[in-house]
Write an enzyme that holds these catalytic residues in place. Structure first.
Site: not given
Ligand code: NAD
Length: 475
Positions: A283, A249
């Site tokens: 999202c 997702e």
């Molecule tokens: P990010 O991409 O670092 O993290 C997003 C989420 O993914 C966090 O919960 C993080 O713990 C998890 N994550 C990151 N790297 C991971 C890995 N290697 N393995 C497992 N989990 C991992 O970015 P951020 O600064 O936390 O959030 C910003 C971006 O994340 C946003 O711009 C958005 O695009 C995306 N996001 C999307 C959703 C969604 O519902 N689709 C939710 C939260 C964040």
């Protein structure tokens, strides 16, 4: 009192023991709320072993038993919504009413899974000779590893947990380290509802280290992730290398199409309110606004005027309509989007700045006159910023709506059935909302196409990702 943070492994809540910890802070006040323990490698191994052992009996549990536990979780969610919601506002920042609303709607998700898990059917296929019997069975896939984000900490986690458990799988969940209280509350509810030890396990740590370890383990058969597209692609490729099923997702960049025959004032007001929900950290947030040129000025005025009335503040204040961004790193990200817009000739007609106060606050922002190649029009801002542009031709705007690699949600405002049909047929996205916002109900499928993901959560599709198909034939 904030939630007590712990690991939950094999039916036990575990903390301390010299484990590394993360400080959890309130994004509105910067107060320290608690310490989150990281799982050691031994903890992860213990969670894997517990989930594998529990699967051997849980896979044969009756759907009635699974249903009863899920129903109990629905009931406990309703009973505990205020307390869980308050903790979620403390560590995530959203207004209390949004937090409590998220938990109440998730009680319905638990109920839906409780009902649907009793309806996981196979089928009988007519044979070529009368003495042969041919059956299709659907069986739980096995131990699942799930990774959920910080924007809807309760919702994103409980949907995966209910689907896995209802299907007869066991699960290891790594929740969001930035806002962990909701996932802790989920573990406590399943524990109190009588879920056998090892069926649900909760771990915390450095996301990339935990996901890498769990996905590589031969015990894990399925990976479910909600988060950004780049991380989703990375985890899907790792899962692919080990031939594991995925549900992804991922992010989106939802186009909004407002036609000249729409109820413009209503659309402007509703879209402005929807844009600042959870400070735009959603999202499916409306992201690129394409407004028909004939009603552009009227829409802009209504949209900006509504955003001007939004009360930004601490989510615990009952008057607050938009809280802070969930963590510090989101504020410079918002500034980068605005800087890039201004460099490319965009006009900031509202906001555009971090608020001059304690906490990670950013003002509701509207930008106009942006080129299609600007950051705001092509990358997910995941914050309270809305770019508005004009269009005149229906085919052309549908083409623009489909011009990015994402395909999660989309919004269309029109009073013409013909235009609504053309747009819903033409837009490449997992969800099309026409004249209202109707996604993410338990009984409807939620998921994206293109780079926005693989698979659906909710609806009758909800167990598909957690079941494998077995064909049995005998004479
Ligand atoms: P990010 O991409 O670092 O993290 C997003 C989420 O993914 C966090 O919960 C993080 O713990 C998890 N994550 C990151 N790297 C991971 C890995 N290697 N393995 C497992 N989990 C991992 O970015 P951020 O600064 O936390 O959030 C910003 C971006 O994340 C946003 O711009 C958005 O695009 C995306 N996001 C999307 C959703 C969604 O519902 N689709 C939710 C939260 C964040």
């Amino acid at each position: 009192m904030y939630e007590t943070l712990a690991l939950y492994i094999d039916g036990e809540f575990i903390d301390g023991g010299g484990r590394k910890t993360d400080e959890i802070t309130n994004p509105a006040t910067l107060d320290v709320l608690g310490q989150l323990p990281h799982a050691t490698t031994a903890d992860l191994d213990r969670a894997l072993a517990a989930a594998a052992r529990a699967f051997e009996s849980w896979r044969h549990s009756s759907p009635m038993q699974r249903s009863e536990i899920l129903r109990k979780v629905g009931q406990l969610s309703r009973e505990r919504a205020q307390e869980i919601g308050r903790n979620m506002t403390l560590d995530q920042g959203k207004p209390l009413a949004e937090s409590v609303g998220e938990i109440m709607s998730c009680a319905d998700h638990a109920d839906w899974h409780a009902e649907e898990c009793r309806r996981i059917y196979g089928r009988v296929i007519l044979p070529r000779s009368p003495e042969v019997r041919q059956m299709v069975l659907r069986e739980p896939i096995g131990v699942c590893a799930a990774f959920t984000p910080w924007n809807f900490p309760y919702n994103q986690a409980i949907r995966k947990v209910c689907a896995a458990i209802g299907a007869g799988c066991t699960i290891i969940l790594k929740g969001p380290e930035d806002s962990p209280s909701a996932v802790m509350a989920i573990a406590r509810m399943f524990h109190d509802a009588g879920l056998p030890p090892g069926v649900l396990n909760v771990v915390w740590g450095v996301p990339s280290e935990v996901s890498d370890y769990l996905i590589r383990s031969p015990i894990v058969r399925k990976v479910s992730f909600t988060g950004s597209v780049p991380v989703g692609k990375h985890l899907a490729s790792l899962a692919g290398a080990h031939m594991k099923r995925v549900t992804m997702e991922l992010g989106g960049h939802s186009p909004v199409l407002v036609f000249d025959d729409a109820d413009v004032d209503r659309a402007a007001k509703q879209l402005a309110r929807f844009k600042v929900r959870n400070a735009g950290q959603v999202c499916v947030s409306p992201t690129r606004f394409y407004i028909h040129e004939k009603i552009y000025d009227q829409f802009l005025e209504g949209f900006v005027n509504t955003l001007k009335t939004v009360k930004v503040g601490d989510g615990l204040d009952p008057d607050t309509q938009m809280g802070p961004l969930a963590h510090e790193r989101r504020v410079p990200t918002m500034q980068k989007f605005v800087e890039n817009a201004v460099q490319l000739g965009g006009k900031v007609v509202l906001g555009g700045e971090a608020l001059d106060r304690k906490g990670h606050f950013f003002s509701p922002t509207v930008v106009t006159d942006l080129p299609e190649n600007s950051m705001l029009m092509t990358e997910e801002p995941f914050g309270p910023i809305a770019p508005l542009t004009r269009f005149s031709d229906t085919d052309d705007v549908i083409k623009k709506a489909n011009s990015l690699p994402f395909g999660l949600s989309s919004y269309v405002f029109t009073n013409s059935l013909q235009t609504a049909t053309k747009a819903s047929n033409g837009i490449e996205s997992g969800m099309v909302n026409i004249n209202h916002f109707g996604s993410a109900l338990p009984e409807t499928p939620f998921g994206g196409v293109k780079d926005s993901g693989i698979g659906s959560e909710g609806g009758t599709e909800t167990f598909d990702g957690y079941l494998v198909t077995k064909f049995v034939t005998h004479v």
